[in-house]
Design an enzyme around this catalytic site. Structure first.
Site, short mmCIF file in Angstrom:
data_model
loop_
_atom_site.label_atom_id
_atom_site.label_comp_id
_atom_site.label_asym_id
_atom_site.label_seq_id
_atom_site.Cartn_x
_atom_site.Cartn_y
_atom_site.Cartn_z
N ARG A 152 0.83 -1.20 0.00
CA ARG A 152 0.00 0.00 0.00
C ARG A 152 0.87 1.26 0.00
O ARG A 152 0.57 2.23 -0.69
CB ARG A 152 -0.93 0.00 1.22
CG ARG A 152 -1.93 1.14 1.22
CD ARG A 152 -2.85 1.08 2.42
NE ARG A 152 -2.17 1.37 3.67
CZ ARG A 152 -2.03 0.51 4.67
NH1 ARG A 152 -2.48 -0.72 4.55
NH2 ARG A 152 -1.41 0.86 5.77
N TRP A 207 -9.05 6.60 7.65
CA TRP A 207 -8.20 7.39 6.74
C TRP A 207 -7.57 6.51 5.67
O TRP A 207 -7.27 6.97 4.58
CB TRP A 207 -7.14 8.20 7.49
CG TRP A 207 -6.27 7.45 8.45
CD1 TRP A 207 -5.23 6.64 8.16
CD2 TRP A 207 -6.37 7.49 9.87
NE1 TRP A 207 -4.66 6.17 9.30
CE2 TRP A 207 -5.33 6.68 10.37
CE3 TRP A 207 -7.20 8.14 10.77
CZ2 TRP A 207 -5.13 6.49 11.74
CZ3 TRP A 207 -7.00 7.95 12.12
CH2 TRP A 207 -5.98 7.14 12.59
N ASP A 227 -1.15 3.24 20.61
CA ASP A 227 -0.01 4.03 21.07
C ASP A 227 -0.46 5.17 22.00
O ASP A 227 0.00 5.29 23.13
CB ASP A 227 0.73 4.60 19.87
CG ASP A 227 2.20 4.85 20.15
OD1 ASP A 227 2.71 4.37 21.18
OD2 ASP A 227 2.85 5.51 19.32
N ARG A 287 4.35 5.88 7.89
CA ARG A 287 5.62 5.15 7.80
C ARG A 287 6.02 4.95 6.35
O ARG A 287 5.16 4.63 5.52
CB ARG A 287 5.47 3.78 8.49
CG ARG A 287 5.33 3.90 10.00
CD ARG A 287 5.21 2.59 10.69
NE ARG A 287 3.85 2.04 10.64
CZ ARG A 287 3.41 1.09 11.48
NH1 ARG A 287 4.21 0.62 12.43
NH2 ARG A 287 2.19 0.63 11.37
#
Length: 475
Positions: free
Chosen positions: A64, A104, A246, A448
């Site tokens: 992706r 998203w 997180d 990332r």
């Protein structure tokens, strides 16, 4: 590119192109290719995505991400659109780990599909169904924040796509206004706008360990309690909808450190969130149950749950075993959301040394072995100036030095007894500015593997590291 397509906004275009021409905007080959294409219409014949940007990227989302970055280059004009960009295997996130229901990611991938179809032409725009067009408009108009979910990257991709489908739609004009309003003083636009909730959890944890004023800590915790989401987790910014492990781990750890009795109700709701997202392997993903587990998230969840370990012994045992199984032979773990090897070492060590009995007793030898391996790695990776870099051989930076000291303190190493810690603290103190702050190169990555800079992170990690190295905190 969006403003040029729409016309007008001449002053804003001037400021944006002025920023793109600076060295800051062209640090990597990928950045430079984007900037040069927008500024001068230059194309490239090298694979800056595969050979540079994703060269060391080992993550389930790599297909992706490859598509996403290729499409960025194509939209800017640096490379051509190619038919392979429309292959379902590259656009359906379930093929890469099942996280397509993160809102998203759904909007980004739908935007990418529209942009590729329009970029290729040849009648392929007919492949975009009415349902897809409507879904994109619904998604784009669904965020309570002016910039969609505080995520300009996703917002911009959606605007570029909608502008091709319905250029006069009010969402396009309003979205452009919102994006232009979030420009930084240097003229550029950040990739994300708001990390207030995440920052508050981290800062609250550091201030609590530094024995800050109770009134201040209570205000920080009240803020976190007010922003706890219905599922028991927290979003990384305000006016968002999707929680993540997180942010939730730092927020819960902060509440438990400050006053677990006062915040018991919130902590129990957070425990329900962690229980609902844990994977079959005992580890925790970042966003969605069913996604691959990650070391940083698993370590954070353990640290957040350890305040009441007796009630979560099954979760803690499974997560600890997952952490131990994830350790590399050299004492490191996957890097995940950080460029620094020491980040996940710290989070794993913090978690393993937070375990209550009987889990701690059952895993004592494996934890001892993990300690020894990570300690050897940190000892070898320490530079002659006492600091640590992102990876062995890299120049020392403040953030990596903090992570390394935090890992050492989690293992029980203290300033008064350990030479490695003393050298690290000495280096850290030498990097402080006259106003009390610290600076470091970007360490966090998102999306990332793109690094992003949040200066307050550095000060938070320094405070947390110094309190850990010179205290009896039970990590």
């Amino acid at each position: 590119m969006l403003l040029r397509r729409r016309g007008g906004h001449l002053e804003q275009v001037r400021c944006l192109t002025q920023y793109l021409a600076t060295p800051t905007a062209q640090v990597t080959g990928f950045d430079a290719a984007l900037a040069q294409a927008v500024l001068h219409g230059r194309t490239i014949d090298t694979d800056v995505v595969g050979d540079e940007l994703l060269a060391d990227f080992d993550h389930f989302s790599i297909a992706r991400k490859r598509l996403l970055f290729d499409v960025h280059l194509a939209v800017a004009g640096a490379v051509p659109f190619v038919p392979s960009m429309l292959r379902p295997a590259r656009t359906v996130a379930t093929d890469e780990g099942g996280d397509n229901t993160v809102i998203w990611i759904e909007m980004i991938m739908l935007s990418v599909r529209v942009l590729v179809a329009h970029g290729l032409g040849l009648g392929l725009t007919e492949q975009i169904t009415d349902a897809e067009r409507e879904r994109l408009l619904v998604l784009l108009g669904s965020s309570p924040a002016p910039v969609w979910e505080n995520y300009p990257t996703a917002h911009l991709l959606a605007l570029l796509a909608v502008e091709r489908l319905a250029p006069e739609h009010p969402l396009v004009g309003n979205g452009v206004t919102a994006l232009l309003a979030c420009r930084n003083p240097d003229g550029g636009v950040p990739s994300m706008l708001d990390l207030v909730v995440f920052n508050t959890g981290c800062a609250g944890l550091a201030l609590a360990r530094a024995n800050a004023e109770p009134a201040l800590l209570n205000r920080l915790c009240d803020y976190l309690v007010e922003r706890q989401m219905p599922d028991g987790g927290w979003t990384f910014g305000e006016d968002m909808r999707h929680t993540d492990v997180d942010t939730s781990a730092y927020a819960a750890a902060c509440l438990a450190t400050v006053d677990p009795v006062r915040h018991r109700a919130s902590l129990e709701r957070a425990a329900g969130y962690f229980r609902g997202i844990v994977g079959h392997d005992g580890g925790f993903p970042t966003y969605m149950r069913g996604d691959p587990s990650e070391v940083g998230m698993t370590g954070g969840a353990v640290s957040a749950l350890a305040w009441n370990g007796a009630d979560h012994a099954d979760l803690l045992d499974g997560a600890a075993r997952r952490l131990l199984d994830s350790r590399h032979q050299d004492g490191t773990f996957e890097r995940s959301w950080s460029l620094s090897e020491a980040n996940t070492i710290w989070r794993a060590m913090w978690a393993l040394h937070s375990l209550p009995d009987p889990t701690r007793t059952a895993l004592r030898q494996r934890v001892t072995d993990a300690d020894a391996a990570s300690l050897r790695f940190l000892a070898r990776a320490q530079n002659r100036d006492g600091g640590w870099g992102h990876r062995p051989g890299d120049a020392s930076d403040v953030t990596s030095t903090c992570y390394s000291l935090l890992a050492l303190s989690a293992m029980g190493k203290r300033l008064g007894q350990d030479a490695i810690v003393r050298a690290g603290v000495t280096h850290l103190l030498s990097r402080q500015h006259s106003d009390g702050t610290f600076t470091a190169p970007p360490d966090q990555v998102g999306p990332r593997p793109l690094p992003f800079d949040v200066p307050v992170f550095t000060d938070i990690w320094v405070l947390l590291a110094l309190t850990g190295c010179d205290s009896d905190w039970n990590w």
